[in-house]
Structures are given as structure tokens and as C-alpha cells.
Design a protein around this motif. Structure first.
Motif, short mmCIF file in Angstrom:
data_model
loop_
_atom_site.label_atom_id
_atom_site.label_comp_id
_atom_site.label_asym_id
_atom_site.label_seq_id
_atom_site.Cartn_x
_atom_site.Cartn_y
_atom_site.Cartn_z
N LYS A 103 0.71 -1.04 -0.18
CA LYS A 103 -0.06 -0.04 -0.09
C LYS A 103 1.02 1.38 -0.13
CE LYS A 103 -3.88 -2.09 2.70
NZ LYS A 103 -4.69 -2.06 3.59
N ARG A 104 1.88 1.29 0.75
CA ARG A 104 2.76 2.45 0.83
C ARG A 104 4.31 1.73 0.47
NH1 ARG A 104 3.62 5.13 5.16
NH2 ARG A 104 3.13 7.20 4.45
N MET A 105 4.75 2.19 -0.68
CA MET A 105 6.12 1.87 -0.97
C MET A 105 7.24 3.16 -1.09
SD MET A 105 8.40 1.94 -3.92
CE MET A 105 9.36 0.90 -4.58
N LEU A 106 8.52 2.68 -0.31
CA LEU A 106 9.45 3.90 -0.58
C LEU A 106 10.74 3.21 -1.26
CD1 LEU A 106 11.15 6.35 0.74
CD2 LEU A 106 11.68 4.98 2.79
N ASP A 107 11.20 3.97 -2.02
CA ASP A 107 12.37 3.72 -2.86
C ASP A 107 13.48 4.61 -2.13
OD1 ASP A 107 14.43 3.13 -4.37
OD2 ASP A 107 13.35 3.43 -6.51
N TYR A 108 14.24 3.92 -1.28
CA TYR A 108 15.14 4.66 -0.45
C TYR A 108 16.38 5.17 -1.01
CZ TYR A 108 17.11 5.73 4.13
OH TYR A 108 17.67 6.25 5.26
N ALA A 160 7.44 9.77 7.84
CA ALA A 160 6.20 9.21 6.90
C ALA A 160 6.05 7.81 7.34
CB ALA A 160 6.49 9.58 5.53
N ALA A 161 7.10 7.09 7.95
CA ALA A 161 7.11 5.77 8.18
C ALA A 161 5.95 5.20 9.21
CB ALA A 161 8.53 5.29 8.75
N PRO A 162 5.70 4.09 8.89
CA PRO A 162 6.23 2.85 8.24
C PRO A 162 5.69 2.67 7.04
CG PRO A 162 4.63 2.12 9.83
CD PRO A 162 4.61 3.71 9.99
N PHE A 163 6.47 1.92 6.21
CA PHE A 163 6.15 1.39 4.99
C PHE A 163 6.01 0.04 4.70
CE2 PHE A 163 8.82 5.65 4.80
CZ PHE A 163 7.97 6.51 4.07
N ASP A 164 5.09 -0.49 3.96
CA ASP A 164 4.87 -1.92 3.79
C ASP A 164 6.17 -2.47 3.00
OD1 ASP A 164 1.57 -2.23 4.25
OD2 ASP A 164 1.95 -0.31 3.09
N LEU A 165 6.64 -1.74 2.05
CA LEU A 165 7.69 -2.00 1.34
C LEU A 165 8.75 -0.90 1.13
CD1 LEU A 165 9.23 -4.12 -0.71
CD2 LEU A 165 7.84 -2.84 -2.43
N VAL A 166 10.07 -1.47 1.45
CA VAL A 166 11.28 -0.35 1.50
C VAL A 166 12.29 -1.09 0.39
CG1 VAL A 166 13.14 1.03 2.41
CG2 VAL A 166 10.85 0.74 3.84
N LEU A 167 12.31 -0.30 -0.59
CA LEU A 167 13.40 -0.85 -1.57
C LEU A 167 14.79 -0.17 -1.42
CD1 LEU A 167 14.53 -2.35 -3.90
CD2 LEU A 167 13.49 -0.69 -5.33
N CYS A 168 15.95 -0.88 -1.06
CA CYS A 168 17.05 -0.31 -1.20
C CYS A 168 18.04 -0.83 -2.14
CB CYS A 168 17.93 -0.57 0.24
SG CYS A 168 16.92 0.12 1.58
#
Length: 390
Positions: free
Chosen positions: A223-228, A282-290
Motif C-alpha cells: 500500500k505504501r512503497m518507499l524507494d530509499y 512518513a514511516a512505516p512503509f509496507d515495502l522499502v526498496l534499497c
């Protein structure tokens, strides 16, 4: 410019590079000094320089100089060259004639070749490649000496693969479907026309490596994705095309994100750019891509200078940066969320070993999925792993 003059220009650029100047800067400075050179000339000189960097180990058999590298390049491409003597005539803007020693060196065969000549990278890196890939290492190293393909991602919200192929063809760009990812196209004719094509300017296609596309397509829905470590933002845009998620992008160097807003607008995707503090808020996120900073070894076809400039110390520093990013990003993942770790590296030290080290240091986390993408499949080399809390 004549073919011989282009070789002279490449020799000049390579000598500047070998003196310690970055290849891109050396090419830019040469182009500024050489107003007579047209766009085709600049592209041709660039192609020669980068071919010499991809095969620097093999081409250095006549000496690590611009002339030595270009001589070996010319000899290897003899099928495309009518007469070496005419090209190296010393007349006009042509390079000086070949010496007897150079002529002998070009035809001499070697009974044995060093790892640097075989793998076209420093010995310490070829050793790391062999320990990481085993029997596949030689084939991968050879693949990295070839020019990288140009790949496009079809924006599925704007059209189909077939429609994109048709649209590109109208502007003289010939592309075919690529099996690494179902939205990937491989440009087989006129790649330099892509940026001016209607398919590109309308957002129907984006430039993105095929393996990178496959990596994004396999990421779990969220639902919430962060490209870190977003960089130019290609991965968050690819993810947004396939998933109905709130999208966020962050990079330690905000300048890398400068093109993301216009790219997102062209693609019809909404992405909110966050500062480091903004990520925590803004955290937390369902998916964090590093997609962490790395050696870039999987993409050395595109950036061959990297394999010759990378040092042991810089490599060790990268390993620590990667661990720091994992620790930072882990705090941003919600309960039952996924921390995705990615590199465009071929080395186990940056991939499996990093995941094992993180899990050892953080026993509440475990690796639930990992995959390698090989340059032998057509795209760049990549690694992806998913981490979840137990």
C-alpha cells in the motif's frame, strides 16, 4: 572526420583518461575543443573509447597508452577496416605509422594470458568474480566486454508492448520484445533516436535495463512503497506502473532525484520525494526498496571505467555503507512489511554475504527470497533479496 581522424581523437582522449581524468570529462573536454566534430563523430569517438575501456586488459598488450589501446582495437575490428596502414599513415589527422615492434605485437599470439587480459578487470576483482560465480565467471566477464543493449520499459497504463513497438517503428526505432520481463523491449536499430520518438516523449516507454525491470516486477504488492536509494527514480516508476500504491522516493544525494518529477509526470505516476527526516516522519512503509550504492559490476558494460578505478579500500567502504543503509531502512518497515535489498553487483561480498551479516546482527530479521540476474541473460547483473521480521 575521417575514420583515421576519429582514431587520433580516441587516442587523445584515452591518454587524458590514463593521466587521471575521468573518461566522461575527457570526452567532454575534447568535444568542446573540437567544434569541427559533428554528432556522429562525437558518438564514434565515444564508442571507440568505451570499447577500449571494456577491453583494456586485452588491448594493453602493446602498452597501456592511448595509442596502444586504439591499435589493438583497430586490429580486432579489422573486418571493418580496409587498411591498417592507411588508417595509421601519419598523413593529415591520421595517427603515426606503425613501428616494426607494433606490427609484430599485433600479430603475435600468446601462449598464456594473465587474468587481467582474460577477464578484462584487475586481478583482485577477477578473483572475487570467480569466487562469486564459479565456472560461470569467465563467460560473464566476456559478456561484460560487449556493448550493452538498449532496453525500454513499456508503461502499461499508457499502452501495450505491441503498440509501443509500432509507435517506435514510425520514428525509425526498431525494437523487439525481451523475455527477461514481459514489458521489456530491446532496441535493435537506431537507439539514439529513442529520446526524440513519440513513444518516449509521450511516456509510453521509459529507458530501463531489462533485468532492472524484472527486479521491479517481482517486488511484492504494498500500500505504501518507499524507494530509499531512488537515484533517477526508474524503479519507483516501474513499480508504480504495476501497483496501486502510494509511492515515495528518497536519495542521500537529492540532486540525483532532480529528473524524477518530470519523468513521473510524463509517465502519469505520482511520487512524493522525501528527505531523510521526511522518511522517518512518513514511516512505516509496507515495502522499502534499497538499491544500494555498490561496485556496479553488473553494469560494467555501460560504465567500464568503474572496474579500473575501483580500489580495495573503496570496495570495503561500500560494504560498510550498504550495511548502514540496511540498518536505517529496517527502522522504516512496518510490521509484516518487506525490506528489499538490491545491488547491480555480481560479487557475493555485496550480495549474499551482506544479507547473512545483517541477519546475524539482527536475528529478528530473516531472508525469505533472493535471486540473481546474470548479464548472460541479456540485461545487467543484479541481485535482490527480501527481508522480513520473524
Amino acid at each position: 572526420m575521417t575514420p583515421a581522424a576519429r582514431l587520433s581523437a580516441a587516442i587523445e582522449v584515452l591518454d587524458v583518461y590514463l593521466s587521471g581524468t575521468a573518461a566522461e570529462k575527457a570526452l567532454t573536454n575534447w568535444a568542446r575543443r573540437s567544434r569541427f566534430a559533428g554528432s556522429k563523430d562525437r558518438a564514434a569517438v565515444r564508442d571507440i573509447v568505451f570499447e577500449c575501456l571494456r577491453k583494456r586488459g586485452t588491448y594493453a598488450r602493446l602498452g597501456l597508452t592511448g595509442r596502444g589501446l586504439v591499435l589493438c582495437y583497430s586490429a580486432e575490428n579489422a573486418a571493418l577496416i580496409d587498411d591498417m596502414a592507411a588508417l595509421f599513415s601519419g598523413e593529415g589527422h591520421a595517427p603515426a605509422p606503425l613501428s616494426e615492434a607494433e606490427e609484430a605485437g599485433l600479430v603475435q599470439t600468446r601462449d598464456t594470458a594473465s587474468d587481467e587480459m582474460t577477464y578484462n578487470m584487475p586481478d583482485w576483482l577477477s578473483g572475487a568474480l570467480k569466487s562469486s560465480l564459479g565456472d560461470e565467471a569467465v563467460d560473464v566477464a566476456r559478456a561484460l566486454t560487449e556493448r550493452a543493449g538498449v532496453y525500454l520499459r513499456v508503461n502499461s497504463s499508457k499502452g501495450s508492448v505491441e503498440g509501443a513497438i509500432t509507435s517506435l517503428a514510425k520514428d525509425g526505432v526498431i525494437a523487439v520484445a525481451h523475455d527477461v520481463s514481459n514489458l521489456a523491449l530491446h532496441v535493435v536499430e537506431n537507439p539514439r533516436k529513442v529520446s526524440a520518438s513519440e513513444a518516449y516523449t509521450s511516456g509510453l516507454v521509459e529507458l530501463q535495463d531489462a533485468a532492472s525491470q524484472a527486479l521491479c516486477a517481482g517486488l511484492p504488492a504494498a500500500k505504501r512503497m518507499l524507494d530509499y536509494c531512488a537515484g533517477g527514480g526508474g524503479k519507483v516508476l516501474a513499480y508504480g506502473d504495476l501497483n496501486d500504491a502510494a509511492l515515495f522516493a528518497h536519495d542521500a544525494n537529492p540532486q540525483r532525484l532532480r529528473d524524477l518529477t518530470p519523468r513521473a509526470k510524463r509517465a502519469g505516476v505520482k511520487v512524493k520525494i522525501l528527505t531523510t527526516k521526511g522518511c522517518r516522519n512518513a514511516a512505516p512503509f509496507d515495502l522499502v526498496l534499497c538499491d544500494v550504492p555498490c561496485s556496479g559490476s553488473g553494469s560494467w558494460r555501460r560504465s567500464p571505467e568503474g572496474k579500473w578505478s575501483l580500489t580495495h579500500a573503496a570496495f570495503d567502504d561500500l560494504l560498510e555503507v550498504q550495511q548502514d543503509i540496511l540498518r536505517e531502512a529496517a527502522d522504516l518497515v512496518c510490521e509484516n512489511g518487506v525490506l528489499a535489498y538490491a545491488t547491480c553487483s555480481l560479487f557475493r561480498q555485496e550480495n549474499e554475504d551482506q544479507i547473512a551479516r545483517f541477519c546475524d546482527d539482527n536475528p529478528s530479521w530473516s531472508c525469505t527470497f533472493e535471486r540473481r540476474f546474470s548479464p548472460l541473460d541479456g540485461g545487467d547483473g543484479f541481485y535482490i533479496a527480501y527481508l522480513t521480521q520473524k
